[in-house]
Design a protein around this motif. Structure first.
Motif, PDB file in Angstrom:
ATOM      1  N   ILE A 115       0.841  -1.203   0.000  1.00 38.39           N
ATOM      2  CA  ILE A 115       0.000   0.000   0.000  1.00 38.39           C
ATOM      3  C   ILE A 115       0.876   1.253   0.000  1.00 38.39           C
ATOM      4  N   LYS A 116       1.966   1.206   0.763  1.00 43.50           N
ATOM      5  CA  LYS A 116       2.910   2.333   0.767  1.00 43.50           C
ATOM      6  C   LYS A 116       3.519   2.505  -0.620  1.00 43.50           C
ATOM      7  N   ASP A 117       3.812   1.374  -1.261  1.00 42.27           N
ATOM      8  CA  ASP A 117       4.397   1.413  -2.602  1.00 42.27           C
ATOM      9  C   ASP A 117       3.403   1.975  -3.617  1.00 42.27           C
ATOM     10  N   VAL A 118       2.137   1.570  -3.501  1.00 41.60           N
ATOM     11  CA  VAL A 118       1.098   2.077  -4.401  1.00 41.60           C
ATOM     12  C   VAL A 118       0.933   3.580  -4.242  1.00 41.60           C
ATOM     13  N   LYS A 119       0.937   4.053  -3.018  1.00 42.23           N
ATOM     14  CA  LYS A 119       0.802   5.503  -2.776  1.00 42.23           C
ATOM     15  C   LYS A 119       1.977   6.255  -3.395  1.00 42.23           C
ATOM     16  N   ARG A 120       3.168   5.703  -3.234  1.00 42.04           N
ATOM     17  CA  ARG A 120       4.367   6.383  -3.742  1.00 42.04           C
ATOM     18  C   ARG A 120       4.406   6.403  -5.270  1.00 42.04           C
ATOM     19  N   LYS A 121       3.833   5.356  -5.893  1.00 45.62           N
ATOM     20  CA  LYS A 121       3.899   5.233  -7.345  1.00 45.62           C
ATOM     21  C   LYS A 121       2.588   5.610  -8.036  1.00 45.62           C
ATOM     22  N   SER A 122       1.720   6.316  -7.338  1.00 47.84           N
ATOM     23  CA  SER A 122       0.397   6.609  -7.890  1.00 47.84           C
ATOM     24  C   SER A 122       0.434   7.356  -9.223  1.00 47.84           C
ATOM     25  N   THR A 123       1.494   8.071  -9.505  1.00 43.25           N
ATOM     26  CA  THR A 123       1.599   8.806 -10.788  1.00 43.25           C
ATOM     27  C   THR A 123       2.695   8.238 -11.683  1.00 43.25           C
ATOM     28  N   SER A 124       3.211   7.040 -11.303  1.00 50.85           N
ATOM     29  CA  SER A 124       4.307   6.435 -12.070  1.00 50.85           C
ATOM     30  C   SER A 124       3.775   5.423 -13.081  1.00 50.85           C
ATOM     31  N   ASP A 125       4.622   5.120 -14.079  1.00 49.02           N
ATOM     32  CA  ASP A 125       4.231   4.156 -15.100  1.00 49.02           C
ATOM     33  C   ASP A 125       4.121   2.742 -14.544  1.00 49.02           C
ATOM     34  N   ASP A 126       4.916   2.426 -13.499  1.00 50.95           N
ATOM     35  CA  ASP A 126       4.932   1.062 -12.963  1.00 50.95           C
ATOM     36  C   ASP A 126       3.978   0.874 -11.773  1.00 50.95           C
ATOM     37  N   LEU A 127       2.968   1.739 -11.684  1.00 55.43           N
ATOM     38  CA  LEU A 127       1.998   1.624 -10.594  1.00 55.43           C
ATOM     39  C   LEU A 127       1.336   0.250 -10.583  1.00 55.43           C
ATOM     40  N   PHE A 128       0.919  -0.204 -11.769  1.00 53.64           N
ATOM     41  CA  PHE A 128       0.140  -1.437 -11.797  1.00 53.64           C
ATOM     42  C   PHE A 128       0.990  -2.680 -11.552  1.00 53.64           C
ATOM     43  N   ASP A 129       2.319  -2.547 -11.624  1.00 51.95           N
ATOM     44  CA  ASP A 129       3.188  -3.640 -11.175  1.00 51.95           C
ATOM     45  C   ASP A 129       3.031  -3.838  -9.663  1.00 51.95           C
ATOM     46  N   SER A 130       2.952  -2.708  -8.940  1.00 51.73           N
ATOM     47  CA  SER A 130       2.762  -2.774  -7.485  1.00 51.73           C
ATOM     48  C   SER A 130       1.383  -3.326  -7.139  1.00 51.73           C
ATOM     49  N   ILE A 131       0.372  -2.916  -7.918  1.00 52.59           N
ATOM     50  CA  ILE A 131      -0.983  -3.418  -7.670  1.00 52.59           C
ATOM     51  C   ILE A 131      -1.054  -4.925  -7.933  1.00 52.59           C
ATOM     52  N   THR A 132      -0.338  -5.385  -8.937  1.00 56.99           N
ATOM     53  CA  THR A 132      -0.285  -6.825  -9.224  1.00 56.99           C
ATOM     54  C   THR A 132       0.361  -7.581  -8.062  1.00 56.99           C
ATOM     55  N   GLN A 133       1.459  -7.041  -7.538  1.00 57.74           N
ATOM     56  CA  GLN A 133       2.118  -7.668  -6.383  1.00 57.74           C
ATOM     57  C   GLN A 133       1.208  -7.653  -5.154  1.00 57.74           C
ATOM     58  N   LEU A 134       0.436  -6.581  -5.018  1.00 57.08           N
ATOM     59  CA  LEU A 134      -0.517  -6.491  -3.921  1.00 57.08           C
ATOM     60  C   LEU A 134      -1.557  -7.608  -4.014  1.00 57.08           C
ATOM     61  N   ASN A 135      -2.079  -7.825  -5.204  1.00 56.25           N
ATOM     62  CA  ASN A 135      -3.097  -8.863  -5.402  1.00 56.25           C
ATOM     63  C   ASN A 135      -2.533 -10.270  -5.297  1.00 56.25           C
ATOM     64  N   ASP A 136      -1.208 -10.402  -5.408  1.00 59.73           N
ATOM     65  CA  ASP A 136      -0.575 -11.723  -5.322  1.00 59.73           C
ATOM     66  C   ASP A 136      -0.302 -12.164  -3.889  1.00 59.73           C
ATOM     67  N   ILE A 137      -0.563 -11.300  -2.906  1.00 62.09           N
ATOM     68  CA  ILE A 137      -0.371 -11.694  -1.500  1.00 62.09           C
ATOM     69  C   ILE A 137      -1.321 -12.847  -1.189  1.00 62.09           C
ATOM     70  N   PRO A 138      -0.829 -13.959  -0.592  1.00 58.99           N
ATOM     71  CA  PRO A 138      -1.656 -15.162  -0.390  1.00 58.99           C
ATOM     72  C   PRO A 138      -3.004 -14.914   0.286  1.00 58.99           C
ATOM     73  N   ASP A 139      -3.017 -14.134   1.364  1.00 54.25           N
ATOM     74  CA  ASP A 139      -4.255 -13.940   2.126  1.00 54.25           C
ATOM     75  C   ASP A 139      -4.907 -12.588   1.855  1.00 54.25           C
ATOM     76  N   ILE A 140      -4.682 -12.040   0.658  1.00 54.73           N
ATOM     77  CA  ILE A 140      -5.221 -10.709   0.353  1.00 54.73           C
ATOM     78  C   ILE A 140      -6.739 -10.685   0.455  1.00 54.73           C
ATOM     79  N   ASP A 141      -7.408 -11.807   0.147  1.00 52.79           N
ATOM     80  CA  ASP A 141      -8.875 -11.835   0.182  1.00 52.79           C
ATOM     81  C   ASP A 141      -9.425 -11.737   1.606  1.00 52.79           C
ATOM     82  N   LYS A 142      -8.572 -12.010   2.605  1.00 53.47           N
ATOM     83  CA  LYS A 142      -9.022 -11.950   4.001  1.00 53.47           C
ATOM     84  C   LYS A 142      -9.059 -10.520   4.534  1.00 53.47           C
TER      85      LYS A 142
END
Length: 295
Positions: A115-142
């Motif tokens: 989440i800190k990474d997403v906030k920092r990269k909110s205007t960067s080209d690689d924002l969605f790389d961070s969002i992808t990593q966020l969604n890959d966390i095993p227990d993200i659905d919890k």
């Protein structure tokens, strides 16, 4: 201002709907009315705003919850149970803090770091790389809300410091809490077990006597003279064994009699029986008196 904004919004939605209908009927896509930058920028702003909101909320302090457990006597004071709460902020490794849910601390920390990474990269080209990593966390659905990032640490405290009560002190607390409840009848089985005489004299006996003053009924099974005598029982039940087998006598210190439950002609001296059973006999009681009085 609000009416102008709402009017513009309605006009835009009608125009969009009209283009969609034209596309559906003709099979040809209509020309875009804009470059899409507005939607792109709004999306990025919303992502940064939501990430900032999450980080702001998990950074808040939560006041400890403190509950009274019971008295450990006049010298030690009152034992309390304190619970501290913290939101996982990506850097809490202390083993004494455990999660409120079934989530692992590692997944919580990874979530916050991303989440800190997403906030920092909110205007960067690689924002969605961070969002992808966020969604890959095993227990993200919890993680449904920030409460799923909550950690807690619960412990006993005495005079503000962490404290581990002994087995005897646990007995004190159980007995104290039992007598502290509002009931009509109390049943105590050898309340003196594991308790010091000082605690019995200073805490337990006053509590029992207070229940009697309130008109409550207290049944006590005891081998302790302080409990049996100093509580001034309305009725004492003495169970003994003689040549005729087991017998039950009932009486009180006010009449100084213990009367056989079946044969009322059999009467024992309450004071002598109490002294023999609880104090080891009159001679033993006298010897202790001499020792206490000997300077």
């Amino acid at each position: 201002m609000y009416s102008d904004w709402k009017s513009s919004q309605l006009t835009d939605s009608i125009s969009k709907r009209f283009r969609e209908e034209v596309t559906r009927k003709t099979g040809e896509r209509s020309k875009p009315s804009g470059t899409g930058f507005k939607e792109f920028a709004t999306n990025r702003i919303n992502i940064e705003r939501d990430a900032r909101k999450i980080l702001s909320n998990i950074g808040k302090n939560i006041t400890d919850e403190v509950e009274k457990v019971g008295m450990l006597g006049p010298e030690k004071g009152e034992l309390k149970c304190a619970t501290s709460f913290k939101f996982q902020q990506g850097d809490i490794h202390d083993a004494k803090y455990i999660t409120m849910t079934s989530m692992r601390k590692t997944d919580q920390k990874d979530f916050v770091q991303m989440i800190k990474d997403v906030k920092r990269k909110s205007t960067s080209d690689d924002l969605f790389d961070s969002i992808t990593q966020l969604n890959d966390i095993p227990d993200i659905d919890k993680i449904k809300s920030i409460s799923d990032l909550l950690l807690f640490w619960r412990r006993f405290t005495l005079q503000g410091e962490q404290y581990s009560p002994s087995n005897g002190e646990c007995s004190m607390l159980n007995l104290h809490n039992e007598l502290d409840e509002e009931k009509e009848i109390y049943i105590l089985d050898e309340p003196e077990r594991s308790l010091g005489n000082e605690y019995i004299n200073d805490v337990i006996i006053p509590l029992i006597n207070d229940k009697a003053v309130q008109g409550k009924i207290v049944f006590i099974s005891t081998h302790d003279a302080n409990v049996a005598v100093r509580t001034l029982p309305y009725n004492s039940i003495y169970r003994c064994h003689d040549i005729d087998g087991y017998a039950t006598y009932i009486g009180n210190p006010f009449s100084n009699n213990l009367v056989h439950a079946v044969d009322e002609s059999k009467v024992l001296d309450w004071k002598k029986i109490s002294m023999k059973t609880l104090e080891g006999g009159q001679s033993a009681f006298g010897e202790r008196g001499k020792i206490y009085g000997n300077n």
